[in-house]
Design a protein around this motif. Structure first.
Motif, mmCIF file in Angstrom:
data_model
loop_
_atom_site.group_PDB
_atom_site.id
_atom_site.type_symbol
_atom_site.label_atom_id
_atom_site.label_comp_id
_atom_site.label_asym_id
_atom_site.label_seq_id
_atom_site.Cartn_x
_atom_site.Cartn_y
_atom_site.Cartn_z
ATOM 1 N N LYS A 136 0.874 -1.179 -0.207
ATOM 2 C CA LYS A 136 0.195 0.047 0.114
ATOM 3 C C LYS A 136 0.883 1.053 0.303
ATOM 4 N N GLU A 137 0.748 1.977 -1.083
ATOM 5 C CA GLU A 137 1.499 3.283 -1.075
ATOM 6 C C GLU A 137 0.776 4.469 -1.218
ATOM 7 N N TRP A 138 0.829 5.543 -0.301
ATOM 8 C CA TRP A 138 0.177 6.582 -0.029
ATOM 9 C C TRP A 138 0.936 7.624 -1.021
ATOM 10 N N ASP A 143 -2.289 19.250 -1.596
ATOM 11 C CA ASP A 143 -1.917 19.975 -0.354
ATOM 12 C C ASP A 143 -2.259 21.385 -0.196
ATOM 13 N N LEU A 144 -3.510 21.479 0.393
ATOM 14 C CA LEU A 144 -4.038 22.873 0.623
ATOM 15 C C LEU A 144 -3.632 23.377 1.916
ATOM 16 N N PRO A 145 -3.796 24.569 2.298
ATOM 17 C CA PRO A 145 -3.470 25.050 3.688
ATOM 18 C C PRO A 145 -4.284 24.206 4.614
ATOM 19 N N ARG A 146 -5.489 23.960 4.441
ATOM 20 C CA ARG A 146 -6.202 23.340 5.618
ATOM 21 C C ARG A 146 -6.316 21.681 5.417
ATOM 22 N N TYR A 147 -6.167 21.231 3.980
ATOM 23 C CA TYR A 147 -6.551 19.939 3.574
ATOM 24 C C TYR A 147 -5.340 19.461 3.078
ATOM 25 N N LEU A 148 -5.077 18.146 3.377
ATOM 26 C CA LEU A 148 -4.131 17.063 2.449
ATOM 27 C C LEU A 148 -4.920 15.955 2.069
ATOM 28 N N SER A 149 -4.915 16.163 0.749
ATOM 29 C CA SER A 149 -5.573 14.841 -0.031
ATOM 30 C C SER A 149 -4.793 14.116 -0.352
ATOM 31 N N LEU A 150 -5.018 12.575 -0.266
ATOM 32 C CA LEU A 150 -4.047 11.413 -0.361
ATOM 33 C C LEU A 150 -4.757 10.403 -1.201
ATOM 34 N N SER A 151 -4.005 9.713 -1.777
ATOM 35 C CA SER A 151 -4.619 8.586 -2.718
ATOM 36 C C SER A 151 -3.559 7.467 -2.459
ATOM 37 N N ALA A 152 -4.226 6.262 -2.169
ATOM 38 C CA ALA A 152 -3.427 4.902 -1.993
ATOM 39 C C ALA A 152 -3.587 4.092 -3.124
ATOM 40 N N ASP A 153 -2.370 3.483 -3.485
ATOM 41 C CA ASP A 153 -2.266 2.244 -4.357
ATOM 42 C C ASP A 153 -2.238 0.953 -3.785
ATOM 43 N N GLU A 168 -7.621 3.772 -2.608
ATOM 44 C CA GLU A 168 -8.364 4.441 -1.601
ATOM 45 C C GLU A 168 -8.158 6.070 -1.784
ATOM 46 N N GLY A 169 -9.047 6.698 -1.320
ATOM 47 C CA GLY A 169 -9.014 7.988 -1.085
ATOM 48 C C GLY A 169 -8.977 8.685 0.427
ATOM 49 N N LEU A 170 -8.315 9.707 0.830
ATOM 50 C CA LEU A 170 -8.223 10.146 2.131
ATOM 51 C C LEU A 170 -8.273 11.842 2.115
ATOM 52 N N LEU A 230 -16.860 3.527 -7.188
ATOM 53 C CA LEU A 230 -15.473 4.067 -7.540
ATOM 54 C C LEU A 230 -14.850 4.609 -6.355
ATOM 55 N N THR A 231 -13.567 4.562 -6.501
ATOM 56 C CA THR A 231 -12.732 5.562 -5.538
ATOM 57 C C THR A 231 -12.736 6.888 -6.182
ATOM 58 N N LEU A 232 -13.082 7.843 -4.849
ATOM 59 C CA LEU A 232 -13.112 9.194 -5.308
ATOM 60 C C LEU A 232 -11.755 9.974 -4.748
ATOM 61 N N LEU A 233 -11.204 10.922 -5.302
ATOM 62 C CA LEU A 233 -10.221 11.567 -5.055
ATOM 63 C C LEU A 233 -10.561 13.073 -5.185
ATOM 64 N N ALA A 234 -10.098 14.087 -4.319
ATOM 65 C CA ALA A 234 -10.297 15.240 -4.162
ATOM 66 C C ALA A 234 -9.228 16.011 -4.559
ATOM 67 N N GLY A 235 -9.290 16.687 -5.788
ATOM 68 C CA GLY A 235 -7.879 17.164 -6.282
ATOM 69 C C GLY A 235 -7.950 18.865 -6.754
ATOM 70 N N SER A 236 -6.571 19.415 -7.028
ATOM 71 C CA SER A 236 -6.957 20.849 -7.097
ATOM 72 C C SER A 236 -5.709 21.241 -8.248
#
Length: 288
Positions: A136-138, A143-153, A168-170, A230-236
């Motif tokens: 499992k690799e995150w 990387d936003l001021p308040r939030y860190l969005s991650l994905s895992a393979d 996985e998304g977090l 689906l796996t959902l990811l929050a991006g910017s």
């Protein structure tokens, strides 16, 4: 409809077990190659700049990436385990502790399962029956001021002809000090389906035609899956707010194992914004 280049890396298809310690290494090599390709041309300039700034910020705190491995061989079987996260995670002690706890639980479970397999197939010439593999690799999505969005393979082999991939998304909320599933930032799965479903199926249809040479989206075997599968990811892209959504269909969700996973990036539209819970409205902005 709009669909764009995926901000998440292209995931390697699950590797066939070869009865050697290279099984998980080959999966890791595929991940490394995909990361290299991502940096070479699959990301936008905004993504590249944002990832660099994020890594530099983590480095300034003295945080380091973690790559943990625990492998063993016994009685003709092998056990391979790998778990990794980037420096940005290490810079948040509570998040690093949470992932370390998950890692330790997964490792303990694998060791128990391996002991059971070794006992059950003792003396038998069946490497696949006595071998397990997990990785499992995150990675940082945004990387936003308040939030860190991650994905895992995730790669898992528990016997049989081949292993399989999952994702996985977090999202880590620095102010709340808590992890959020990306989909939990929206009012409901039904709202997400209404906001993203049509664009997702349209983009999937195009990708299937590109990948397979024909349109098999309506063949009855693998109809377009709902967003809830689906796996959902929050991006910017703008690095100020979440302005795009990544959707990943693992193998067997939108196509056969041989097709591998499908990934699509969609911009945050007004429909998406309308589906965001009130407490997270400020974290999202329209995308392009």
């Amino acid at each position: 409809m709009m669909h764009g280049a995926m901000f998440h890396m292209k995931h390697p298809q699950g590797q066939v077990w070869q009865g050697s310690s290279g099984g998980l290494a080959r999966a890791g090599a595929g991940l490394a190659l995909a990361i290299g390709l991502l940096g070479a041309g699959c990301s936008s300039p905004e993504d590249m700049a944002g990832a660099t700034a994020s890594a530099e910020a983590a480095a300034s705190t003295g945080s380091e990436a973690v790559a943990f491995a625990d492998n063993a061989e016994k009685d003709g079987g092998k056990r391979e385990f790998a778990y990794a996260w980037p420096a940005e995670v290490s810079a948040i002690p509570a998040l690093a502790e949470s992932l370390a706890a998950e890692r330790d639980t997964a490792l303990a479970g694998q060791k128990s399962d391996w002991d059971t397999a070794l006992a059950e197939f003792a003396g038998e010439d069946c490497a696949g029956c006595k071998s397990l593999s997990y990785s499992k690799e995150w990675q940082v999505v945004a990387d936003l001021p308040r939030y860190l969005s991650l994905s895992a393979d995730i790669y898992l082999y528990t016997g049989g002809a081949h292993g399989n991939s999952d994702f996985e998304g977090l999202v880590w909320d620095r102010e709340a000090g808590a992890a959020i599933a990306p989909e939990a930032m929206f009012t409901s799965q039904a709202a997400l389906q209404d906001a993203l479903g049509e664009a997702w199926c349209y983009a999937l249809k195009i990708e299937k035609k590109t990948r397979l040479g024909a349109d098999f989206s309506d063949d009855g075997f693998f109809p377009c899956p709902p967003v809830s599968d689906l796996t959902l990811l929050a991006g910017s892209a703008g690095k100020a707010a979440f302005d795009r959504i990544g959707l990943i269909a693992a193998p067997y969700v939108a196509g056969s194992y041989a097709e591998g996973p499908y990934e699509v990036t969609l911009p945050v539209t007004q429909a998406v914004l309308d589906a965001v819970k009130p407490e997270y409205k400020a974290a999202f902005a329209p995308g392009k």
